[in-house]
Design a protein around this motif. Structure first.
Motif, PDB file in Angstrom:
ATOM      1  N   ALA A   1       0.825  -1.207   0.000  1.00 46.93           N
ATOM      2  CA  ALA A   1       0.000   0.000   0.000  1.00 46.93           C
ATOM      3  C   ALA A   1       0.857   1.255   0.000  1.00 46.93           C
ATOM      4  O   ALA A   1       0.488   2.275  -0.553  1.00 46.93           O
ATOM      5  N   TRP A   2       2.042   1.162   0.630  1.00 46.30           N
ATOM      6  CA  TRP A   2       2.929   2.335   0.720  1.00 46.30           C
ATOM      7  C   TRP A   2       3.881   2.312  -0.453  1.00 46.30           C
ATOM      8  O   TRP A   2       5.005   1.890  -0.371  1.00 46.30           O
ATOM      9  N   ASP A   3       3.394   2.758  -1.608  1.00 46.06           N
ATOM     10  CA  ASP A   3       4.222   2.648  -2.790  1.00 46.06           C
ATOM     11  C   ASP A   3       3.974   3.829  -3.716  1.00 46.06           C
ATOM     12  O   ASP A   3       3.330   4.808  -3.350  1.00 46.06           O
ATOM     13  N   TRP A   4       4.509   3.688  -4.910  1.00 47.85           N
ATOM     14  CA  TRP A   4       4.433   4.750  -5.927  1.00 47.85           C
ATOM     15  C   TRP A   4       2.994   5.152  -6.215  1.00 47.85           C
ATOM     16  O   TRP A   4       2.730   6.277  -6.591  1.00 47.85           O
ATOM     17  N   ASP A   5       2.050   4.205  -6.047  1.00 48.61           N
ATOM     18  CA  ASP A   5       0.670   4.449  -6.456  1.00 48.61           C
ATOM     19  C   ASP A   5      -0.141   5.213  -5.419  1.00 48.61           C
ATOM     20  O   ASP A   5      -1.267   5.604  -5.689  1.00 48.61           O
ATOM     21  N   GLN A   6       0.421   5.391  -4.203  1.00 45.61           N
ATOM     22  CA  GLN A   6      -0.377   5.956  -3.131  1.00 45.61           C
ATOM     23  C   GLN A   6      -0.895   7.324  -3.511  1.00 45.61           C
ATOM     24  O   GLN A   6      -0.160   8.202  -3.937  1.00 45.61           O
ATOM     25  N   GLY A   7      -2.213   7.525  -3.305  1.00 43.70           N
ATOM     26  CA  GLY A   7      -2.807   8.824  -3.547  1.00 43.70           C
ATOM     27  C   GLY A   7      -3.394   9.000  -4.930  1.00 43.70           C
ATOM     28  O   GLY A   7      -4.041  10.000  -5.187  1.00 43.70           O
ATOM     29  N   ILE A   8      -3.177   8.064  -5.854  1.00 47.75           N
ATOM     30  CA  ILE A   8      -3.794   8.135  -7.174  1.00 47.75           C
ATOM     31  C   ILE A   8      -4.480   6.812  -7.456  1.00 47.75           C
ATOM     32  O   ILE A   8      -4.160   5.784  -6.855  1.00 47.75           O
ATOM     33  N   ALA A   9      -5.431   6.846  -8.369  1.00 44.39           N
ATOM     34  CA  ALA A   9      -6.132   5.621  -8.750  1.00 44.39           C
ATOM     35  C   ALA A   9      -5.165   4.667  -9.429  1.00 44.39           C
ATOM     36  O   ALA A   9      -4.457   5.054 -10.355  1.00 44.39           O
ATOM     37  N   ASP A  10      -5.107   3.438  -8.950  1.00 53.58           N
ATOM     38  CA  ASP A  10      -4.171   2.477  -9.521  1.00 53.58           C
ATOM     39  C   ASP A  10      -4.857   1.201  -9.980  1.00 53.58           C
ATOM     40  O   ASP A  10      -4.211   0.337 -10.550  1.00 53.58           O
ATOM     41  N   THR A  11      -6.148   1.073  -9.719  1.00 57.46           N
ATOM     42  CA  THR A  11      -6.902  -0.096 -10.168  1.00 57.46           C
ATOM     43  C   THR A  11      -8.198   0.365 -10.820  1.00 57.46           C
ATOM     44  O   THR A  11      -9.008   1.036 -10.159  1.00 57.46           O
ATOM     45  N   PRO A  12      -8.414   0.070 -12.085  1.00 61.92           N
ATOM     46  CA  PRO A  12      -9.644   0.512 -12.745  1.00 61.92           C
ATOM     47  C   PRO A  12     -10.870  -0.056 -12.049  1.00 61.92           C
ATOM     48  O   PRO A  12     -10.850  -1.188 -11.563  1.00 61.92           O
ATOM     49  N   PRO A  13     -11.948   0.699 -11.975  1.00 61.07           N
ATOM     50  CA  PRO A  13     -13.172   0.181 -11.349  1.00 61.07           C
ATOM     51  C   PRO A  13     -13.738  -0.987 -12.138  1.00 61.07           C
ATOM     52  O   PRO A  13     -13.422  -1.171 -13.315  1.00 61.07           O
ATOM     53  N   THR A  14     -14.570  -1.767 -11.476  1.00 59.42           N
ATOM     54  CA  THR A  14     -15.177  -2.914 -12.150  1.00 59.42           C
ATOM     55  C   THR A  14     -16.044  -2.421 -13.310  1.00 59.42           C
ATOM     56  O   THR A  14     -16.597  -1.319 -13.257  1.00 59.42           O
ATOM     57  N   PRO A  15     -16.180  -3.214 -14.369  1.00 60.93           N
ATOM     58  CA  PRO A  15     -16.984  -2.808 -15.532  1.00 60.93           C
ATOM     59  C   PRO A  15     -18.413  -2.450 -15.116  1.00 60.93           C
ATOM     60  O   PRO A  15     -19.004  -3.115 -14.266  1.00 60.93           O
ATOM     61  N   TRP A  16     -18.953  -1.406 -15.705  1.00 65.05           N
ATOM     62  CA  TRP A  16     -20.278  -0.935 -15.310  1.00 65.05           C
ATOM     63  C   TRP A  16     -21.257  -0.789 -16.482  1.00 65.05           C
ATOM     64  O   TRP A  16     -22.411  -0.452 -16.267  1.00 65.05           O
ATOM     65  N   ALA A  17     -20.815  -1.019 -17.702  1.00 66.48           N
ATOM     66  CA  ALA A  17     -21.672  -0.805 -18.870  1.00 66.48           C
ATOM     67  C   ALA A  17     -21.618  -2.027 -19.781  1.00 66.48           C
ATOM     68  O   ALA A  17     -20.890  -2.042 -20.779  1.00 66.48           O
ATOM     69  N   GLN A  18     -22.368  -3.055 -19.440  1.00 63.93           N
ATOM     70  CA  GLN A  18     -22.300  -4.311 -20.191  1.00 63.93           C
ATOM     71  C   GLN A  18     -22.743  -4.161 -21.636  1.00 63.93           C
ATOM     72  O   GLN A  18     -22.292  -4.926 -22.502  1.00 63.93           O
ATOM     73  N   GLN A  19     -23.597  -3.203 -21.920  1.00 63.47           N
ATOM     74  CA  GLN A  19     -24.084  -3.028 -23.293  1.00 63.47           C
ATOM     75  C   GLN A  19     -23.162  -2.123 -24.113  1.00 63.47           C
ATOM     76  O   GLN A  19     -23.383  -1.951 -25.309  1.00 63.47           O
ATOM     77  N   ASP A  20     -22.175  -1.561 -23.477  1.00 64.74           N
ATOM     78  CA  ASP A  20     -21.235  -0.673 -24.173  1.00 64.74           C
ATOM     79  C   ASP A  20     -20.396  -1.502 -25.150  1.00 64.74           C
ATOM     80  O   ASP A  20     -19.912  -2.585 -24.805  1.00 64.74           O
ATOM     81  N   PRO A  21     -20.185  -1.024 -26.376  1.00 68.25           N
ATOM     82  CA  PRO A  21     -19.402  -1.808 -27.350  1.00 68.25           C
ATOM     83  C   PRO A  21     -17.942  -2.027 -26.918  1.00 68.25           C
ATOM     84  O   PRO A  21     -17.287  -2.947 -27.407  1.00 68.25           O
ATOM     85  N   ALA A  22     -17.461  -1.196 -26.004  1.00 71.68           N
ATOM     86  CA  ALA A  22     -16.066  -1.348 -25.556  1.00 71.68           C
ATOM     87  C   ALA A  22     -15.958  -2.113 -24.243  1.00 71.68           C
ATOM     88  O   ALA A  22     -14.872  -2.187 -23.662  1.00 71.68           O
ATOM     89  N   ASP A  23     -17.066  -2.695 -23.803  1.00 73.07           N
ATOM     90  CA  ASP A  23     -17.058  -3.340 -22.489  1.00 73.07           C
ATOM     91  C   ASP A  23     -16.033  -4.473 -22.395  1.00 73.07           C
ATOM     92  O   ASP A  23     -15.278  -4.565 -21.420  1.00 73.07           O
ATOM     93  N   GLN A  24     -15.968  -5.337 -23.412  1.00 77.57           N
ATOM     94  CA  GLN A  24     -15.031  -6.466 -23.354  1.00 77.57           C
ATOM     95  C   GLN A  24     -13.585  -5.985 -23.437  1.00 77.57           C
ATOM     96  O   GLN A  24     -12.700  -6.515 -22.753  1.00 77.57           O
ATOM     97  N   LEU A  25     -13.354  -4.967 -24.274  1.00 71.78           N
ATOM     98  CA  LEU A  25     -12.002  -4.394 -24.341  1.00 71.78           C
ATOM     99  C   LEU A  25     -11.573  -3.864 -22.975  1.00 71.78           C
ATOM    100  O   LEU A  25     -10.443  -4.072 -22.529  1.00 71.78           O
ATOM    101  N   TYR A  26     -12.496  -3.180 -22.305  1.00 72.28           N
ATOM    102  CA  TYR A  26     -12.196  -2.634 -20.990  1.00 72.28           C
ATOM    103  C   TYR A  26     -11.883  -3.752 -19.997  1.00 72.28           C
ATOM    104  O   TYR A  26     -10.936  -3.660 -19.206  1.00 72.28           O
ATOM    105  N   ARG A  27     -12.700  -4.832 -20.048  1.00 70.84           N
ATOM    106  CA  ARG A  27     -12.455  -5.955 -19.135  1.00 70.84           C
ATOM    107  C   ARG A  27     -11.068  -6.562 -19.366  1.00 70.84           C
ATOM    108  O   ARG A  27     -10.331  -6.869 -18.418  1.00 70.84           O
ATOM    109  N   ASP A  28     -10.713  -6.728 -20.635  1.00 71.80           N
ATOM    110  CA  ASP A  28      -9.398  -7.312 -20.953  1.00 71.80           C
ATOM    111  C   ASP A  28      -8.270  -6.382 -20.513  1.00 71.80           C
ATOM    112  O   ASP A  28      -7.244  -6.834 -19.971  1.00 71.80           O
ATOM    113  N   ALA A  29      -8.458  -5.090 -20.761  1.00 71.96           N
ATOM    114  CA  ALA A  29      -7.430  -4.125 -20.388  1.00 71.96           C
ATOM    115  C   ALA A  29      -7.263  -4.067 -18.874  1.00 71.96           C
ATOM    116  O   ALA A  29      -6.148  -4.022 -18.345  1.00 71.96           O
ATOM    117  N   ARG A  30      -8.383  -4.091 -18.175  1.00 70.92           N
ATOM    118  CA  ARG A  30      -8.345  -4.052 -16.703  1.00 70.92           C
ATOM    119  C   ARG A  30      -7.644  -5.285 -16.149  1.00 70.92           C
ATOM    120  O   ARG A  30      -6.827  -5.198 -15.222  1.00 70.92           O
TER     121      ARG A  30
END
Length: 545
Positions: free
Chosen positions: A98-127
């Protein structure tokens, strides 16, 4: 288990009191007929800049040589802390993460929230790729989101996540590209939810570039630090932001295991080896999906025991457990097992595994082995042209951190064989960590090679400047540098030294250099230095002879 070496490594990384290095040279005083053209530059250096820099002095001090040295020490210390701290408790290991370079900024993308979005699978793979630390893959996938689906609900934040993934790779090229992507987000998606994190990330990237010798980035950081000196504390990341960041990091980890079974495993830690290991072996032999978290816990408990049986369990788990985290833990703990069979297993994993995270653990584990075969395994991997460039960089780093008397000769030979600028850059850094005159002289030979890439020459010169190489010898290089760009880099190198002689040299350049732009550079960096002679010197430049 072999803990002593890691403890010694950690203790050796702690900053020692810096010895005062005071040298003096008497610059030649030359009367200059007309210095009126310097007035705006000097006014900036002595007026607005002096006030702002005085306010921001604590932040600017971080850009000095001590920061660069501390950075390399922290890399080593982090490895040592991982090796020793995780032994004390799993919670301790999580605290270190937890005490690392990432502290204080977002370092993990949120879980997918738009299943009908055409980029949803790309986002899941990227995440998924980012969470597995496959940064090159993640960066490419996030870029595809806003390129192919610019209207996607994921597009605005995809810029940030691509930049974040690029920033976790090695080399200035990736860092510069990350900055370009963040600028693109500012233009294309100014209302993205990650914009505040993007600004923080951009500053950190500039800081990384500055640490590596990038003069423009250092100037940006200096300006940012000056501005930050007047910003209220409320502008800094809040505690709740950091808590949310840590929670997102742990969101996908085990948290629903059976309390009774977990308590039983915890109790095994207090049992003797003969009673505990047979039970732990049975747990690790399970292959059902429900046992994953129990196997992870069991792997840690096994690592607390010593002996041949522990080694056999670790080897078996490293080779055959279906869970990636269990295999990674087993490989990591093998770094503390100093035996020929462990080295052979780690070498095999490094050469044959397809998971880059597991291979990275194997590289670290081999670097901790006191074995000629382990050192040769790292060298062989560094030479593999078809291997991942990121992993080869890590192998090169650990080779440089070793104590082989011939590691300098190997790294020099490897440098001549490689074509990749990123790998060559890593070799320059690794050689800079070998604290002897021969390594500094070789770096200077690269800096003076007119046929070499200019960025590599500048890097080599920068790392020599960060060493204990005598300033008296560096001071004589200026006249011998045929390239204007290299002279500019040398001015920056002088500015990073703490000796009074460095200020003397910059003053001499500011008075005698015939190239106006180089004189301006010298004056600018004089304005950043905390030397009581500087204001009087700058004022004297405005006086007519």
């Amino acid at each position: 288990m072999r803990i002593t070496r890691s403890l010694v490594l950690f203790l050796g990384c702690l900053p020692a009191p810096l010895a005062a290095q005071v040298a003096s040279t008497r610059g030649t005083v030359v009367h200059i007929p007309d210095l009126s053209w310097l007035a705006p530059t000097i006014a900036a250096a002595t007026g607005q800049a002096s006030v702002a820099l005085a306010q921001a002095r604590p932040a600017l001090a971080q850009l000095g040589p001590t920061l660069t040295v501390a950075r390399s020490r922290m890399i080593r210390a982090q490895a040592a802390l991982t090796a020793t701290g995780a032994r004390l408790s799993r919670a301790g290991d999580q605290w270190i993460q937890a005490w690392d370079w990432d502290q204080g900024i977002a370092d993990t993308p949120p879980t997918p929230w738009a299943q009908q979005d055409p980029a949803d699978q790309l986002y899941r793979d990227a995440r998924a790729a980012l969470n597995r630390e496959r940064f090159s893959t993640a960066a490419d996938l996030f870029a595809q989101i806003y390129t192919k689906y610019p209207r996607s609900s994921y597009a605005g934040d995809a810029y940030y996540w691509q930049a974040y993934a690029l920033s976790r790779r090695s080399g200035d090229e990736a860092l510069r590209k990350a900055l370009d992507v963040l600028r693109l987000q500012e233009q294309k998606a100014p209302n993205a939810s990650t914009r505040r994190d993007a600004e923080t990330l951009a500053t950190r990237i500039q800081g990384q570039l500055a640490q590596g010798g990038n003069e423009e980035a250092a100037a940006v950081i200096a300006a940012t630090a000056s501005a930050a000196a007047t910003v209220s504390a409320s502008a800094s990341p809040s505690a709740s932001t950091i808590v949310r960041t840590r929670q997102s990091r742990n969101r996908d980890r085990c948290g629903d295991e059976d309390d009774v079974q977990t308590a039983a495993l915890n109790a095994l830690q207090n049992m003797d080896e003969d009673r505990a290991l047979p039970i732990l072996k049975k747990v690790l032999a399970r292959r059902d999906a429900e046992s994953v978290c129990l196997r992870r816990k069991a792997m840690f408990i096994v690592s607390q025991h010593e002996g041949a049986e522990t080694e056999r369990i670790l080897l078996e788990a490293a080779r055959s457990d279906p869970d990636g985290e269990v295999r990674e833990q087993a490989v990591f703990w093998l770094s503390q097992v100093d035996s020929p069979s462990a080295v052979s297993a780690l070498d095999s994993i490094l050469r044959s595994a397809t998971d880059p995270v597991l291979q990275e653990k194997a590289i670290f584990a081999l670097s901790q082995q006191d074995s000629p075969k382990a050192r040769q395994a790292l060298r062989d991997f560094a030479l593999r042209s078809g291997a991942s460039e990121d992993l080869r960089e890590k192998a090169i780093f650990w080779i440089g951190q070793g104590d082989d008397p011939d590691r300098l000769d190997f790294l020099k030979t490897l440098y001549g064989q490689l074509k990749s600028e990123a790998l060559r850059e890593k070799i320059l850094f690794s050689i800079s960590q070998i604290d002897d005159r021969a390594s500094s002289q070789w770096l200077l030979s690269i800096a003076g090679d007119v046929n070499a890439e200019i960025e590599l020459r500048k890097k080599a010169l920068f790392w020599v400047g960060q060493s204990d190489y005598p300033l008296s010898e560096l001071a004589t290089l200026y006249e011998r540098m045929p390239s204007r760009e290299m002279k500019e880099q040398l001015i920056f190198v002088y500015s990073q030294r703490s000796e009074k002689a460095a200020v003397d040299r910059l003053m001499q350049i500011a008075k005698t250099e015939t190239d106006r732009e180089l004189r301006k550079k010298a004056i600018f960096w004089l304005g950043q230095m905390n030397d009581p002679r500087v204001p009087e010197f700058l004022a004297s430049l405005l006086e007519k002879p």
